[in-house]
Design an enzyme around this catalytic site. Structure first.
Site, PDB file in Angstrom:
ATOM      1  N   LYS A 138      11.086 -46.639 -17.138  1.00 33.31           N
ATOM      2  CA  LYS A 138      10.800 -46.214 -15.770  1.00 33.31           C
ATOM      3  C   LYS A 138      10.432 -44.740 -15.711  1.00 33.31           C
ATOM      4  O   LYS A 138       9.508 -44.352 -14.986  1.00 33.31           O
ATOM      5  CB  LYS A 138      12.015 -46.498 -14.875  1.00 33.31           C
ATOM      6  CG  LYS A 138      11.795 -46.105 -13.420  1.00 33.31           C
ATOM      7  CD  LYS A 138      13.020 -46.430 -12.567  1.00 33.31           C
ATOM      8  CE  LYS A 138      12.827 -45.964 -11.135  1.00 33.31           C
ATOM      9  NZ  LYS A 138      13.997 -46.282 -10.273  1.00 33.31           N
ATOM     10  N   ASP A 143      11.495 -35.246  -1.826  1.00 36.31           N
ATOM     11  CA  ASP A 143      11.554 -36.355  -0.881  1.00 36.31           C
ATOM     12  C   ASP A 143      10.659 -37.436  -1.455  1.00 36.31           C
ATOM     13  O   ASP A 143       9.589 -37.152  -2.002  1.00 36.31           O
ATOM     14  CB  ASP A 143      11.092 -35.937   0.512  1.00 36.31           C
ATOM     15  CG  ASP A 143      11.538 -36.944   1.567  1.00 36.31           C
ATOM     16  OD1 ASP A 143      12.668 -37.449   1.464  1.00 36.31           O
ATOM     17  OD2 ASP A 143      10.763 -37.231   2.495  1.00 36.31           O
ATOM     18  N   LYS A 146      19.271 -37.719 -10.382  1.00 32.96           N
ATOM     19  CA  LYS A 146      18.178 -36.756 -10.243  1.00 32.96           C
ATOM     20  C   LYS A 146      18.528 -35.461 -10.971  1.00 32.96           C
ATOM     21  O   LYS A 146      17.683 -34.851 -11.632  1.00 32.96           O
ATOM     22  CB  LYS A 146      17.918 -36.455  -8.770  1.00 32.96           C
ATOM     23  CG  LYS A 146      17.299 -37.583  -7.972  1.00 32.96           C
ATOM     24  CD  LYS A 146      17.031 -37.129  -6.541  1.00 32.96           C
ATOM     25  CE  LYS A 146      16.488 -38.253  -5.678  1.00 32.96           C
ATOM     26  NZ  LYS A 146      16.217 -37.804  -4.292  1.00 32.96           N
TER      27      LYS A 146
END
Length: 204
Positions: free
Chosen positions: A176, A70, A13
């Site tokens: 992706k 989240d 991330k």
């Protein structure tokens, strides 16, 4: 140099955010860079709740601009489950294989047309001098009856992407990123980056 902290220990991330902020001359830090660990209990009932909770808590503790996310899987036939419990759906040990097994068992009697689902991601930006804002993205698909592919993580091996004709786990990281829920949320955040940069202080 200006700094932004991403409330995650996930280096994957962090790379996504580093790419986003680099043109602005902003250094991206993560929870791994802190001297003292910060663990925020995710008690929210929605992705928005948890993202805001993490961003505001860490921002208050460090007095920095903080971005938290989240994300998870929503399955329509399961009334949106596993949702915020995606990582620990089969138990607190957060085992991807067990989580997939539980989903497949619960959907065993559901026909293909009823196995609609989506990955959802919500980003929250909080910190001194700014009002907390959220940005969300999603990726629609179907839950397959068996695993395919070895890329990705989580529920990717059973998440079929109709536009690609493949499972999420059969896509390359580059493919992706173009269609993912996190990529869509990051694209929304990118539009607002200039105004956030005005609030990011310089750090020695």
């Amino acid at each position: 140099m200006k700094e932004v902290l991403i409330a995650t220990n996930n280096l994957g991330k962090a790379k996504d955010f580093d790419t986003l902020f680099k043109p602005f001359g902003v250094r991206v830090l993560t929870l791994n860079d802190l001297d003292e660990p910060i663990d925020v209990e995710e008690t929210g009932v929605t992705f928005e709740d948890n993202a805001i909770l993490k961003a505001e808590t860490v921002a208050r503790l460090l007095n920095k601009i903080v971005i938290a996310d989240d994300s998870g899987l929503e399955i329509d036939a399961l009334d949106g489950a596993p949702g915020v419990y995606s990582a620990r759906y089969a138990g607190p040990e957060k085992n991807d294989g067990d989580n997939i097994d539980k989903v497949l068992k619960e959907l065993a009697a559901v026909p293909t047309e009823g196995r609609t689902a989506r990955f959802r991601c919500v980003l929250a930006v909080a910190g001194p001098g700014i009002q907390t804002e959220t940005f969300s993205g999603s990726c629609e698909g179907l839950i397959h009856t068996e695993r395919k592919g070895t890329n990705g993580f989580g529920y990717d091996p059973i998440f079929y992407v109709p536009e690609q004709g493949r499972m999420m786990a059969e896509l390359s990281p580059e493919e992706k990123s173009l269609i993912s829920h996190r990529g869509a949320a990051l694209a929304q955040l990118k539009v607002q980056l200039p105004q956030f940069m005005e609030s990011v202080g310089d750090h020695k």
